[in-house]
Design a protein around this motif. Sequence first.
Motif, PDB file in Angstrom:
ATOM      1  N   THR A 129       3.847  12.127   2.824  1.00  0.00           N
ATOM      2  CA  THR A 129       4.664  12.758   4.558  1.00  0.00           C
ATOM      3  C   THR A 129       6.237  11.847   4.198  1.00  0.00           C
ATOM      4  O   THR A 129       6.221  10.939   4.774  1.00  0.00           O
ATOM      5  CB  THR A 129       4.339  12.706   5.704  1.00  0.00           C
ATOM      6  OG1 THR A 129       2.843  13.482   5.565  1.00  0.00           O
ATOM      7  CG2 THR A 129       5.263  14.078   6.738  1.00  0.00           C
ATOM      8  N   VAL A 130       6.824  12.861   3.216  1.00  0.00           N
ATOM      9  CA  VAL A 130       8.269  12.312   3.649  1.00  0.00           C
ATOM     10  C   VAL A 130       9.130  13.534   4.227  1.00  0.00           C
ATOM     11  O   VAL A 130       9.080  14.470   3.535  1.00  0.00           O
ATOM     12  CB  VAL A 130       9.067  12.244   2.058  1.00  0.00           C
ATOM     13  CG1 VAL A 130      10.563  11.692   2.255  1.00  0.00           C
ATOM     14  CG2 VAL A 130       7.793  11.097   1.564  1.00  0.00           C
ATOM     15  N   ILE A 172       4.809   4.538  10.845  1.00  0.00           N
ATOM     16  CA  ILE A 172       5.644   5.219  10.876  1.00  0.00           C
ATOM     17  C   ILE A 172       7.214   4.301   9.960  1.00  0.00           C
ATOM     18  O   ILE A 172       7.429   2.888  10.161  1.00  0.00           O
ATOM     19  CB  ILE A 172       6.970   5.790  11.738  1.00  0.00           C
ATOM     20  CG1 ILE A 172       6.227   4.669  12.492  1.00  0.00           C
ATOM     21  CG2 ILE A 172       5.725   6.805  12.295  1.00  0.00           C
ATOM     22  CD1 ILE A 172       8.064   5.018  14.055  1.00  0.00           C
ATOM     23  N   MET A 173       7.929   4.504   9.243  1.00  0.00           N
ATOM     24  CA  MET A 173       9.102   3.728   7.744  1.00  0.00           C
ATOM     25  C   MET A 173      10.231   4.697   7.921  1.00  0.00           C
ATOM     26  O   MET A 173      10.440   5.595   7.239  1.00  0.00           O
ATOM     27  CB  MET A 173       7.731   3.139   6.870  1.00  0.00           C
ATOM     28  CG  MET A 173       6.957   3.154   6.582  1.00  0.00           C
ATOM     29  SD  MET A 173       5.637   2.359   5.011  1.00  0.00           S
ATOM     30  CE  MET A 173       7.306   1.720   4.311  1.00  0.00           C
ATOM     31  N   LYS A 183       6.460  11.744  -2.139  1.00  0.00           N
ATOM     32  CA  LYS A 183       6.247  13.416  -1.577  1.00  0.00           C
ATOM     33  C   LYS A 183       5.505  13.851  -3.102  1.00  0.00           C
ATOM     34  O   LYS A 183       4.404  14.610  -1.987  1.00  0.00           O
ATOM     35  CB  LYS A 183       7.755  13.570  -1.829  1.00  0.00           C
ATOM     36  CG  LYS A 183       7.747  14.881  -0.863  1.00  0.00           C
ATOM     37  CD  LYS A 183       8.324  16.334  -1.098  1.00  0.00           C
ATOM     38  CE  LYS A 183       9.385  15.323   0.150  1.00  0.00           C
ATOM     39  NZ  LYS A 183      11.565  16.060   0.098  1.00  0.00           N
ATOM     40  N   ALA A 184       5.586  13.617  -4.226  1.00  0.00           N
ATOM     41  CA  ALA A 184       4.392  13.967  -5.273  1.00  0.00           C
ATOM     42  C   ALA A 184       3.538  13.363  -4.694  1.00  0.00           C
ATOM     43  O   ALA A 184       1.993  14.472  -5.826  1.00  0.00           O
ATOM     44  CB  ALA A 184       4.919  14.401  -6.398  1.00  0.00           C
ATOM     45  N   GLU A 185       3.156  12.409  -4.186  1.00  0.00           N
ATOM     46  CA  GLU A 185       1.782  11.680  -4.219  1.00  0.00           C
ATOM     47  C   GLU A 185       1.026  11.990  -3.836  1.00  0.00           C
ATOM     48  O   GLU A 185      -0.119  11.986  -2.611  1.00  0.00           O
ATOM     49  CB  GLU A 185       2.156   9.968  -4.420  1.00  0.00           C
ATOM     50  CG  GLU A 185       2.729   9.589  -6.158  1.00  0.00           C
ATOM     51  CD  GLU A 185       2.593   8.474  -5.930  1.00  0.00           C
ATOM     52  OE1 GLU A 185       1.794   7.449  -4.790  1.00  0.00           O
ATOM     53  OE2 GLU A 185       3.169   7.527  -7.169  1.00  0.00           O
ATOM     54  N   ILE A 203       4.433   7.761   7.394  1.00  0.00           N
ATOM     55  CA  ILE A 203       5.322   9.229   7.479  1.00  0.00           C
ATOM     56  C   ILE A 203       6.729   8.161   6.987  1.00  0.00           C
ATOM     57  O   ILE A 203       6.917   7.284   7.908  1.00  0.00           O
ATOM     58  CB  ILE A 203       5.476   9.549   9.032  1.00  0.00           C
ATOM     59  CG1 ILE A 203       3.855  10.661   9.234  1.00  0.00           C
ATOM     60  CG2 ILE A 203       6.724  10.676   9.016  1.00  0.00           C
ATOM     61  CD1 ILE A 203       4.418  10.834  10.947  1.00  0.00           C
ATOM     62  N   ILE A 204       6.783   8.397   6.382  1.00  0.00           N
ATOM     63  CA  ILE A 204       8.498   7.391   5.207  1.00  0.00           C
ATOM     64  C   ILE A 204       9.241   8.608   6.463  1.00  0.00           C
ATOM     65  O   ILE A 204       8.985  10.132   6.242  1.00  0.00           O
ATOM     66  CB  ILE A 204       8.410   7.485   4.381  1.00  0.00           C
ATOM     67  CG1 ILE A 204       6.911   6.982   4.024  1.00  0.00           C
ATOM     68  CG2 ILE A 204       9.772   7.326   3.908  1.00  0.00           C
ATOM     69  CD1 ILE A 204       6.758   6.937   2.051  1.00  0.00           C
TER      70      ILE A 204
END
Length: 289
Positions: free
Chosen positions: A64-65, A11-12, A59-61, A40-41
Amino acid sequence: MDASNCMLSVIMPCFNHGIYLQDALDSIKKERVNFSFEVIIVDDGSTDAYTLTKLDELKAEGYTVIHQQNGGPAVARNTAIKNAKGKYILPLDADNMLTPEYINTGIAILEKGEYQVVYCTPVFFGDTGADARTFQSIPFDITELLAANYIDNCAMFLKEVWVKNNGYDTNIPYWGHEDWEFWINAYANGFKFYFITEKLFHYRIVAASVATQFKDEKKKADNQNYIVKKHHQLYLDEYLKLNYIRKKYTTDIKRFLFAPFIFSGYLLNVIKSPFKKAEERFAKKNTTG
């Protein structure tokens, strides 16, 4: 990723640290990690244009943002863990870096079931200087932990620890000591800690960060007072134990003619030391009480 097979959730929380995000993500080499994991950012209300653009790219890559209003590290970590699928949790600040060995070693220890929290020694880098906020990691000792924190937030733990702790405490007066309270709470809830002596993650010293407020003595004192009041019974029990040990050793020293033999007996485990007596006495007291 199959949620049922996810072993670890990294988790970030991220607040305007987009410039470091890629370094943090690149430090987790999937091909060198032996267990399934997710990242998870949580964007904690960033306002920096580069950070917001970087988060959109991630997010496009497929990362999970999660976006939220700025609430501080405790709120951001709680948000991430609520959405985490992993059996274990590993918080990683956006400006720090992991090593694959940390994940592999930590999960292997946790999987044995005896310990529920694993932490290690950091490598400090960045704005290191005479006033840099560094710390010394040591083997777990609750007495030392009650006095000051020596376990960084970047420690791996069973998600159940967070559940039983009721998450990170968001009511601490000022940001920056939520991890310290979390570890004290985990101990109070019966969880066990394992210390890895190797340096397995990289802690970046950043001049302008939440940690800089540790130099504010009033904020530091307010946070400490909050933690002591919240865990007053644990602090009292530990004080009583230490006072008991002090009295026993003082008595031994006063019997100076026999002191060398007594202390030799302690070293050889022929005589039960005051530390051992205190552990047994207060463990029994806590069980029966």
